[in-house]
Scaffold this active site. Structure first.
Site, PDB file in Angstrom:
ATOM      1  N   LYS A  81       0.819  -1.219   0.000  1.00 55.95           N
ATOM      2  CA  LYS A  81       0.000   0.000   0.000  1.00 55.95           C
ATOM      3  C   LYS A  81       0.847   1.260   0.000  1.00 55.95           C
ATOM      4  O   LYS A  81       0.413   2.308  -0.489  1.00 55.95           O
ATOM      5  CB  LYS A  81      -0.945  -0.006   1.210  1.00 55.95           C
ATOM      6  CG  LYS A  81      -2.069  -1.011   1.063  1.00 55.95           C
ATOM      7  CD  LYS A  81      -3.103  -0.848   2.148  1.00 55.95           C
ATOM      8  CE  LYS A  81      -4.230  -1.848   1.995  1.00 55.95           C
ATOM      9  NZ  LYS A  81      -5.109  -1.930   3.137  1.00 55.95           N
ATOM     10  N   LYS A  92     -11.956  -9.333  -7.612  1.00 52.38           N
ATOM     11  CA  LYS A  92     -13.092  -9.590  -6.722  1.00 52.38           C
ATOM     12  C   LYS A  92     -13.940  -8.334  -6.575  1.00 52.38           C
ATOM     13  O   LYS A  92     -13.444  -7.221  -6.757  1.00 52.38           O
ATOM     14  CB  LYS A  92     -12.612 -10.100  -5.359  1.00 52.38           C
ATOM     15  CG  LYS A  92     -12.147  -9.057  -4.366  1.00 52.38           C
ATOM     16  CD  LYS A  92     -11.782  -9.749  -3.057  1.00 52.38           C
ATOM     17  CE  LYS A  92     -11.405  -8.735  -1.986  1.00 52.38           C
ATOM     18  NZ  LYS A  92     -12.544  -8.216  -1.228  1.00 52.38           N
ATOM     19  N   LYS A 149     -15.857  -3.114  -1.974  1.00 51.76           N
ATOM     20  CA  LYS A 149     -16.662  -1.932  -1.646  1.00 51.76           C
ATOM     21  C   LYS A 149     -15.979  -0.622  -2.019  1.00 51.76           C
ATOM     22  O   LYS A 149     -16.652   0.381  -2.229  1.00 51.76           O
ATOM     23  CB  LYS A 149     -17.102  -1.935  -0.173  1.00 51.76           C
ATOM     24  CG  LYS A 149     -16.021  -2.139   0.858  1.00 51.76           C
ATOM     25  CD  LYS A 149     -16.614  -2.089   2.264  1.00 51.76           C
ATOM     26  CE  LYS A 149     -16.202  -3.250   3.123  1.00 51.76           C
ATOM     27  NZ  LYS A 149     -14.779  -3.446   3.336  1.00 51.76           N
TER      28      LYS A 149
HETATM   29  N1  AQP Z   1     -15.954 -10.215  -3.281  1.00 50.69           N
HETATM   30  C1  AQP Z   1     -16.027 -10.868  -2.137  1.00 50.69           C
HETATM   31  N2  AQP Z   1     -16.526 -12.121  -2.099  1.00 50.69           N
HETATM   32  C2  AQP Z   1     -16.618 -12.789  -0.931  1.00 50.69           C
HETATM   33  N3  AQP Z   1     -16.241 -12.288   0.264  1.00 50.69           N
HETATM   34  C3  AQP Z   1     -15.767 -11.030   0.280  1.00 50.69           C
HETATM   35  N4  AQP Z   1     -15.326 -10.218   1.281  1.00 50.69           N
HETATM   36  C4  AQP Z   1     -14.948  -9.035   0.759  1.00 50.69           C
HETATM   37  N5  AQP Z   1     -15.136  -9.031  -0.565  1.00 50.69           N
HETATM   38  C5  AQP Z   1     -15.634 -10.263  -0.903  1.00 50.69           C
HETATM   39  C6  AQP Z   1     -15.311 -10.576   2.693  1.00 50.69           C
HETATM   40  O1  AQP Z   1     -15.986  -9.544   3.423  1.00 50.69           O
HETATM   41  C7  AQP Z   1     -15.438  -9.476   4.734  1.00 50.69           C
HETATM   42  C8  AQP Z   1     -15.230  -8.051   5.145  1.00 50.69           C
HETATM   43  O2  AQP Z   1     -14.313  -7.466   4.256  1.00 50.69           O
HETATM   44  P1  AQP Z   1     -13.305  -6.354   4.760  1.00 50.69           P
HETATM   45  O3  AQP Z   1     -14.047  -5.115   5.044  1.00 50.69           O
HETATM   46  O4  AQP Z   1     -12.496  -6.891   5.888  1.00 50.69           O
HETATM   47  O5  AQP Z   1     -12.302  -6.083   3.608  1.00 50.69           O
HETATM   48  P2  AQP Z   1     -12.122  -6.633   2.177  1.00 50.69           P
HETATM   49  O6  AQP Z   1     -11.999  -8.109   2.139  1.00 50.69           O
HETATM   50  O7  AQP Z   1     -10.974  -5.891   1.616  1.00 50.69           O
HETATM   51  O8  AQP Z   1     -13.487  -6.204   1.506  1.00 50.69           O
HETATM   52  P3  AQP Z   1     -13.702  -5.242   0.271  1.00 50.69           P
HETATM   53  O9  AQP Z   1     -15.159  -5.112   0.053  1.00 50.69           O
HETATM   54  O10 AQP Z   1     -12.872  -5.706  -0.881  1.00 50.69           O
HETATM   55  O11 AQP Z   1     -13.163  -3.861   0.836  1.00 50.69           O
HETATM   56  P4  AQP Z   1     -12.051  -2.882   0.254  1.00 50.69           P
HETATM   57  O12 AQP Z   1     -12.623  -2.301  -0.980  1.00 50.69           O
HETATM   58  O13 AQP Z   1     -11.833  -1.890   1.322  1.00 50.69           O
HETATM   59  O14 AQP Z   1     -10.807  -3.702  -0.026  1.00 50.69           O
HETATM   60  C9  AQP Z   1     -14.148 -10.296   4.724  1.00 50.69           C
HETATM   61  O15 AQP Z   1     -14.377 -11.502   5.432  1.00 50.69           O
HETATM   62  C10 AQP Z   1     -13.902 -10.570   3.265  1.00 50.69           C
HETATM   63  O16 AQP Z   1     -13.243 -11.805   3.036  1.00 50.69           O
END
Ligand code: AQP
Length: 320
Positions: free
Chosen positions: A107, A188, A191
């Site tokens: 990062k 993937k 958010k």
């Molecule tokens: N696309 C996905 N499919 C299945 N599981 C997912 N998770 C995230 N994206 C997917 C699961 O959601 C939980 C919470 O996520 P997080 O907030 O800890 O961070 P993340 O995995 O980085 O989620 P995002 O949405 O991709 O956020 P950003 O955009 O900030 O990077 C976790 O258990 C994750 O596995």
């Protein structure tokens, strides 16, 4: 006791729900903890008002999804305890250990004005885990190194100053579907993705959900088959449909004659899966007093659970 978190880095999307939140609601025990890691979302440029409202939205979604309210808490409600414990743990962690974290390297790479918190946030994550006495931390590969750091610091503190912390271990999370971006199925669904066209947010209106799914990238072939490696867009739609209808994606291949029919079925299933969640979340967001009550109760329980560890650690390391 297990501890899992979600970061308010954007609106909650379908992958967060089908991959994590839904499983938390189904599998979580009453002693587990699900926390909204808003402090972690401050390590890069952020908008304070937006962050606050995203944290509130996540709280409402976790409760609406059926996660027991006594297991949910917002990280910044424990800012004093976590701040103090992070400091103690930073005094047991070397600069080299922090700088070695792969996420920090990735990062920070090529960035100017990198926040010091980006370097130190793994220690905050260690504090999250050790304060609550979590024995198991379900994490993906990207977070395993941070749980390793938690093990190292817990052991080091215990052997140097006295036995206070449970040594946690990383466990493979019980996950639901891995959901891919509808516009670019090579990555993937996330958010914080800038282009929201391929991301279904939990609170999107049904019409918008349908539009996003109809525009999902598939491929030039016209035969429906489940081949995640070579046809990820189509496989993603089948995975989403399977997750929403509790079936196997391979069993859905013959049920739809055209891509158009498949997309309609996926859209129907997603809209119906999200409908009750959206309604409950909206109702909760319209009841700030109820959300404040839940939030305060969660914070009080988490503080109570961790306070004795913080006080013991502070005393053993030479503080009050
Ligand atoms: N696309 C996905 N499919 C299945 N599981 C997912 N998770 C995230 N994206 C997917 C699961 O959601 C939980 C919470 O996520 P997080 O907030 O800890 O961070 P993340 O995995 O980085 O989620 P995002 O949405 O991709 O956020 P950003 O955009 O900030 O990077 C976790 O258990 C994750 O596995």
């Amino acid at each position: 006791m297990k501890l899992s978190g979600i970061t308010p880095s954007g609106h909650v999307q379908l992958g967060n729900y089908l991959g994590a939140i839904r499983t938390w609601a189904a599998e979580g025990g009453s002693g587990d903890m699900y926390f909204i890691s808003d402090l972690h979302a401050m390590t890069t440029t952020h908008n304070p008002a937006k962050l606050r409202s995203l944290a509130t939205e996540q709280l409402a979604i976790l409760i609406a999804a059926g996660i027991p309210e006594e297991t949910v808490c917002v990280q910044s409600d424990l800012a004093k305890e976590l701040g103090a414990l992070t400091w103690i743990l930073e005094c047991t962690c070397s600069y080299g250990e922090a700088a070695r974290m792969i996420q920090f390297k990735e990062k920070a790479d090529g960035q100017t004005g990198v926040r010091l918190s980006l370097l130190t946030y793994p220690v905050l994550m260690v504090a999250d885990i050790l304060l609550q006495g979590a024995a198991e931390v379900p994490v993906g590969e990207d977070q395993r190194q941070h749980v390793e750091l938690a093990r190292t610091l817990a052991r080091r503190f215990n052997s140097t100053y006295g036995d206070v912390f449970t040594v946690p271990k990383a466990v493979t999370p019980v996950t639901g579907a891995r959901v891919r971006d509808l516009s670019d199925p090579t990555r993937k669904m996330s958010k914080s993705t800038r282009d929201a066209a391929g991301v279904v947010f939990l609170l999107d209106e049904p019409d918008l959900v349908r539009r996003k799914i109809r525009r999902a990238v598939t491929d030039g072939d016209s035969v429906i088959a489940y081949e995640p490696e070579t046809r990820p867009g189509l496989a993603n739609l089948l995975d989403i449909l399977a997750a929403c209808t509790d079936s196997d994606p391979r069993d859905l291949v013959d049920a739809h004659a055209t891509y158009g029919a498949l997309k309609e079925a996926v859209a129907d299933a997603v809209v119906e899966t999200l409908r009750p969640l959206r309604e409950k979340t909206t109702a909760l967001l319209e009841d700030p007093a109820e959300l404040t009550r839940v939030r305060k109760a969660g914070a009080a329980r988490a503080t109570e659970r961790g306070e004795h560890r913080l006080q013991s650690a502070l005393r053993l390391i030479g503080g009050c």
